[in-house]
Write a protein that holds these residues in place. Structure first.
Motif, PDB file in Angstrom:
ATOM      1  N   LEU A  42       0.837  -1.193   0.000  1.00 44.73           N
ATOM      2  CA  LEU A  42       0.000   0.000   0.000  1.00 44.73           C
ATOM      3  C   LEU A  42       0.876   1.249   0.000  1.00 44.73           C
ATOM      4  CD1 LEU A  42      -2.722  -0.915   2.671  1.00 44.73           C
ATOM      5  CD2 LEU A  42      -2.871  -1.092   0.177  1.00 44.73           C
ATOM      6  N   VAL A  43       0.389   2.289  -0.665  1.00 49.08           N
ATOM      7  CA  VAL A  43       1.038   3.594  -0.642  1.00 49.08           C
ATOM      8  C   VAL A  43       0.312   4.460   0.384  1.00 49.08           C
ATOM      9  CG1 VAL A  43       1.673   5.642  -1.967  1.00 49.08           C
ATOM     10  CG2 VAL A  43       1.711   3.387  -3.060  1.00 49.08           C
ATOM     11  N   GLY A  84      -3.740   5.439   4.214  1.00 44.31           N
ATOM     12  CA  GLY A  84      -3.586   4.663   2.989  1.00 44.31           C
ATOM     13  C   GLY A  84      -4.333   5.289   1.836  1.00 44.31           C
ATOM     14  N   LEU A  85      -3.744   5.218   0.632  1.00 42.27           N
ATOM     15  CA  LEU A  85      -4.361   5.769  -0.563  1.00 42.27           C
ATOM     16  C   LEU A  85      -5.157   4.695  -1.290  1.00 42.27           C
ATOM     17  CD1 LEU A  85      -1.361   7.872  -1.925  1.00 42.27           C
ATOM     18  CD2 LEU A  85      -3.298   8.678  -0.569  1.00 42.27           C
ATOM     19  N   SER A  86      -6.014   5.125  -2.161  1.00 42.72           N
ATOM     20  CA  SER A  86      -6.770   4.196  -3.005  1.00 42.72           C
ATOM     21  C   SER A  86      -5.814   3.592  -4.029  1.00 42.72           C
ATOM     22  CB  SER A  86      -7.909   4.936  -3.707  1.00 42.72           C
ATOM     23  OG  SER A  86      -8.597   4.074  -4.585  1.00 42.72           O
ATOM     24  N   LEU A 140       5.747   3.527   1.777  1.00 43.12           N
ATOM     25  CA  LEU A 140       5.156   2.239   1.431  1.00 43.12           C
ATOM     26  C   LEU A 140       5.031   1.373   2.676  1.00 43.12           C
ATOM     27  CD1 LEU A 140       7.267   1.395  -1.755  1.00 43.12           C
ATOM     28  CD2 LEU A 140       5.174   2.757  -1.606  1.00 43.12           C
ATOM     29  N   GLY A 141       4.002   0.548   2.712  1.00 41.46           N
ATOM     30  CA  GLY A 141       3.806  -0.381   3.804  1.00 41.46           C
ATOM     31  C   GLY A 141       3.211  -1.674   3.289  1.00 41.46           C
ATOM     32  N   SER A 142       3.493  -2.771   4.001  1.00 44.98           N
ATOM     33  CA  SER A 142       2.997  -4.071   3.569  1.00 44.98           C
ATOM     34  C   SER A 142       2.935  -5.015   4.750  1.00 44.98           C
ATOM     35  CB  SER A 142       3.888  -4.662   2.481  1.00 44.98           C
ATOM     36  OG  SER A 142       3.486  -5.978   2.166  1.00 44.98           O
ATOM     37  N   ARG A 166       0.679   1.504  -8.055  1.00 42.52           N
ATOM     38  CA  ARG A 166      -0.110   2.650  -8.527  1.00 42.52           C
ATOM     39  C   ARG A 166      -1.122   3.042  -7.463  1.00 42.52           C
ATOM     40  NH1 ARG A 166      -2.911   1.994 -13.943  1.00 42.52           N
ATOM     41  NH2 ARG A 166      -3.848   0.177 -12.909  1.00 42.52           N
ATOM     42  N   ALA A 167      -1.178   4.357  -7.188  1.00 42.38           N
ATOM     43  CA  ALA A 167      -2.133   4.887  -6.224  1.00 42.38           C
ATOM     44  C   ALA A 167      -2.729   6.178  -6.756  1.00 42.38           C
ATOM     45  CB  ALA A 167      -1.446   5.135  -4.885  1.00 42.38           C
TER      46      ALA A 167
END
Length: 336
Positions: free
Chosen positions: A93-94, A107-109, A130-132, A119-120
């Motif tokens: 996720l961005v 978090g972005l869409s 960034l996160g995961s 892509r966000a």
């Protein structure tokens, strides 16, 4: 930095020597101005709001002028992010927070990854990370330093955490020539470069590069290797000059001749210690009678004791130093 206006649809923010990994597709652009993308080689400070693992990079995007847009697709090219640690783009996720270095991320869409791009959708710039939850986002490097010593150039680095880390490779190049990086040491041959596998505890590593030439300036970089043989090159580079440094003098226990000698009524007794500790100084006359004794808290290296014999008569005296199993005696003459 890129110039943008109402006709801009896509902007690539990679330059020679400054790869950000960022591209932006604009919709509804208007006005004109500039957009700048900065990639920082450290995790965001206080990454509140980011779930799971946090990338060791963060980006700050800013704009100047009258340029605006209704929406945009922010793209991160994974292959252009050194040591990204991302093996499954679909679970990354961005995140964005409105004020860099302050506040919480949100978090972005996300859009489906295309061609190795994360892509966000965004409608404003600021700080991004960034996160995961399942990607082993990289072995987090919290420090990397180098210093010239009499033995060579000593490198030190510390990891805040590691995941599946088999070990490190140390890479070097000549700063003046800016040539290709050469691997000069590997975890495969040096036990002190082997990783900790998976750990949340800080770990410190050191390496001594003794194969150097005095006067040259060297650059060093690190590469970590996972258990699955995936290589991750860190962006941090340290630069150091190989200078000629005199070795630190190593002392042993010794008692020197007092000075002045003969003396009246004061003299200096010098001695050296291999390590700090208590030393006992005893002074006797020719009949072996103790006329003075003192315990000294001595430092490693050179020490001095100022002896005043105002209450003693002229003659020959002996002074003895004892410390940590060491004992030595010398003569001195008091001449009034």
């Amino acid at each position: 930095m890129r110039s943008v206006n109402n006709t801009t649809t896509t902007a690539d923010f990679n330059d020679v020597g400054n790869t950000t990994g960022v591209r932006i597709d604009f919709t509804g652009a208007s006005g004109s101005g500039t957009v700048q993308v900065q990639r920082f080689t450290n995790s965001p400070r206080s990454p509140t709001g980011i779930a799971g693992n946090v990338s060791q990079y963060r980006w700050i995007i800013t704009s100047l002028g009258s340029f605006s847009f209704s929406s945009a697709t922010l793209r991160f090219r994974v292959s252009e992010i050194p040591n990204s640690g991302i093996f499954n783009e679909a679970t990354v996720l961005v995140y964005r927070r409105p004020t860099p270095d302050n506040g919480s991320f949100a978090g972005l869409s996300m859009l489906s990854p295309v061609g190795g791009d994360l892509r966000a959708t965004i409608n404003a710039f600021s700080e991004f990370a960034l996160g995961s939850g399942d990607n082993p986002l990289p072995v987090e490097l919290s420090a990397f330093t180098a210093q010239a010593t009499a033995r060579g150039i000593e490198l030190m680095w510390q990891t805040a955490s590691e995941k599946n880390n088999a070990g490190f490779e140390v890479r070097r190049r000549n700063h003046a020539e800016h040539g290709d990086w050469q691997t000069i040491a590997s975890y495969q041959f040096s036990a002190n470069l082997r990783g900790q596998g998976t750990t949340a505890n800080p770990t410190t590593y050191t390496f001594l590069d003794a194969n150097i030439e005095t006067g040259k300036v060297y650059q060093y970089a690190l590469r970590s290797v996972d258990y699955n043989a995936s290589q991750h090159d860190y962006a941090q580079i340290v630069t150091v000059e190989a200078r000629e440094i005199e070795p630190t003098k190593v002392y042993d226990y010794a008692l020197m001749q007092n000075y002045p000698n003969p003396f009246n009524p004061s003299t200096v007794i010098r001695f050296t210690m291999k390590e700090p500790g208590v030393a006992t100084l005893t002074i006797t006359d020719v009949l072996g009678r103790k006329v003075h004794a003192i315990q000294l808290r001595a430092q490693a290296g050179e020490n001095r004791y100022y002896f005043n014999a105002a209450n003693l008569g002229s003659g020959l005296y002996f002074y003895t130093l004892q410390a940590n199993g060491f004992s030595q005696t010398r003569k001195m003459i008091l001449a009034k």
